[in-house]
Design a protein around this motif. Structure first.
Motif, short mmCIF file in Angstrom:
data_model
loop_
_atom_site.label_atom_id
_atom_site.label_comp_id
_atom_site.label_asym_id
_atom_site.label_seq_id
_atom_site.Cartn_x
_atom_site.Cartn_y
_atom_site.Cartn_z
N ASP A 171 0.86 -1.17 0.00
CA ASP A 171 0.00 0.00 0.00
C ASP A 171 0.91 1.23 0.00
O ASP A 171 1.62 1.49 0.97
CB ASP A 171 -0.89 -0.01 1.24
N ILE A 172 0.89 1.98 -1.10
CA ILE A 172 1.84 3.09 -1.23
C ILE A 172 1.26 4.41 -0.73
O ILE A 172 1.99 5.40 -0.66
CB ILE A 172 2.33 3.25 -2.68
N ASP A 173 0.00 4.44 -0.34
CA ASP A 173 -0.58 5.71 0.13
C ASP A 173 0.12 6.26 1.37
O ASP A 173 0.45 7.45 1.40
CB ASP A 173 -2.08 5.54 0.40
N PRO A 174 0.42 5.44 2.40
CA PRO A 174 1.15 5.99 3.54
C PRO A 174 2.55 6.49 3.16
O PRO A 174 3.03 7.50 3.69
CB PRO A 174 1.26 4.83 4.53
N ILE A 175 3.18 5.82 2.21
CA ILE A 175 4.52 6.23 1.76
C ILE A 175 4.42 7.58 1.05
O ILE A 175 5.22 8.49 1.30
CB ILE A 175 5.13 5.15 0.84
N LYS A 176 3.43 7.73 0.16
CA LYS A 176 3.26 8.99 -0.56
C LYS A 176 2.93 10.13 0.40
O LYS A 176 3.43 11.25 0.25
CB LYS A 176 2.15 8.86 -1.60
N GLN A 177 2.09 9.86 1.39
CA GLN A 177 1.73 10.90 2.36
C GLN A 177 2.94 11.35 3.16
O GLN A 177 3.14 12.55 3.38
CB GLN A 177 0.64 10.39 3.30
N ALA A 178 3.78 10.41 3.56
CA ALA A 178 4.99 10.76 4.32
C ALA A 178 5.95 11.56 3.45
O ALA A 178 6.57 12.52 3.92
CB ALA A 178 5.66 9.50 4.84
N LEU A 179 6.08 11.18 2.18
CA LEU A 179 6.95 11.93 1.25
C LEU A 179 6.42 13.35 1.05
O LEU A 179 7.21 14.31 1.03
CB LEU A 179 7.02 11.22 -0.10
N ASP A 180 5.11 13.49 0.88
CA ASP A 180 4.53 14.81 0.70
C ASP A 180 4.76 15.68 1.93
O ASP A 180 5.04 16.88 1.81
CB ASP A 180 3.02 14.71 0.42
N LYS A 181 4.67 15.07 3.10
CA LYS A 181 4.91 15.81 4.33
C LYS A 181 6.36 16.31 4.39
O LYS A 181 6.62 17.45 4.76
CB LYS A 181 4.61 14.93 5.54
N LEU A 182 7.30 15.46 3.99
CA LEU A 182 8.71 15.86 3.95
C LEU A 182 8.93 16.99 2.96
O LEU A 182 9.63 17.97 3.25
CB LEU A 182 9.59 14.67 3.57
N LYS A 183 8.36 16.87 1.77
CA LYS A 183 8.52 17.90 0.74
C LYS A 183 7.92 19.22 1.19
O LYS A 183 8.50 20.27 0.96
CB LYS A 183 7.85 17.46 -0.57
N ASN A 184 6.74 19.17 1.81
CA ASN A 184 6.07 20.38 2.25
C ASN A 184 6.90 21.09 3.31
O ASN A 184 7.01 22.31 3.30
CB ASN A 184 4.68 20.06 2.78
N ARG A 185 7.49 20.32 4.22
CA ARG A 185 8.34 20.93 5.24
C ARG A 185 9.52 21.64 4.58
O ARG A 185 9.88 22.76 4.96
CB ARG A 185 8.84 19.87 6.22
N HIS A 186 10.09 21.02 3.57
CA HIS A 186 11.21 21.63 2.87
C HIS A 186 10.75 22.92 2.17
O HIS A 186 11.44 23.94 2.22
CB HIS A 186 11.79 20.65 1.85
N ASN A 187 9.59 22.88 1.52
CA ASN A 187 9.07 24.06 0.84
C ASN A 187 8.81 25.20 1.81
O ASN A 187 9.06 26.36 1.50
CB ASN A 187 7.79 23.72 0.08
N GLN A 188 8.31 24.87 3.00
CA GLN A 188 8.08 25.90 4.01
C GLN A 188 9.38 26.54 4.46
O GLN A 188 9.45 27.75 4.68
CB GLN A 188 7.34 25.31 5.21
N GLN A 189 10.43 25.74 4.59
CA GLN A 189 11.74 26.28 4.98
C GLN A 189 12.28 27.21 3.91
O GLN A 189 12.83 28.27 4.22
CB GLN A 189 12.73 25.15 5.23
#
Length: 171
Positions: free
Chosen positions: A84-102
């Protein structure tokens, strides 16, 4: 009962046809996800829900070069098909969003610093960060302006950036 009636009674069990092209597109999406996972650092990867076999395959891909790397990415894509790749994609999106906010925060700080150096007025910074030291900001701005005018390395500008970054992290 005719043979046609028997066929129509099985309409409830509809067969879903998936084209070969669609299967290839799905596999390509999973390979791209695998590449993203391989490009993560160990600390970032620990924040993503991966099982041991995927972690091992990703770590191996980070060590391999050229053709072996391509085959390892395909293998990672194959492993991802059965998960199930949905939890993996959600975690990746969270990491990317944190980077974008920085990145947005850094651009905001750079803009404030450049404005301070240009005008010498610390009021805009004090409005955002009331705990900032007005005198320190003025001195650093004056030194940074002098360094710019003399084409020297901008040590004071870096100090202003670090000070503003520190203020933004505490508030």
């Amino acid at each position: 009962m005719t043979p046609f009636e028997n066929e129509n009674s099985n309409d409830d069990e509809e067969i879903i046809y998936v084209s070969k092209s669609e299967i290839k597109r799905d596999a390509e999406v999973l390979k791209k996800l695998g590449v993203e996972l391989v490009q993560l650092s160990k600390l970032e990867r620990e924040k993503i829900p991966l099982d041991d076999s995927l972690v091992y395959a990703i770590e191996l891909a980070q060590k391999i070069k050229k053709e072996g790397y391509r085959r390892q990415i395909q293998y990672i894509g194959k492993l991802l098909r059965s998960r199930d790749i949905d939890p993996i994609k959600q975690a990746l999106d969270k990491l990317k969003n944190r980077h974008n906010q920085q990145v947005v925060q850094f651009h905001k700080i750079e803009k404030l610093r450049d404005q301070l150096i240009e005008t010498g007025n610390a009021e805009a910074i004090l409005a955002i960060y009331p705990t900032a030291d007005r005198q320190q900001l003025r001195n650093l701005a004056r030194l940074a302006k002098k360094e710019l005018d003399e084409n020297k390395p901008t040590k004071s500008a870096k100090q202003i950036f670090q000070y503003l970054k520190q203020l933004s992290e505490t508030e």
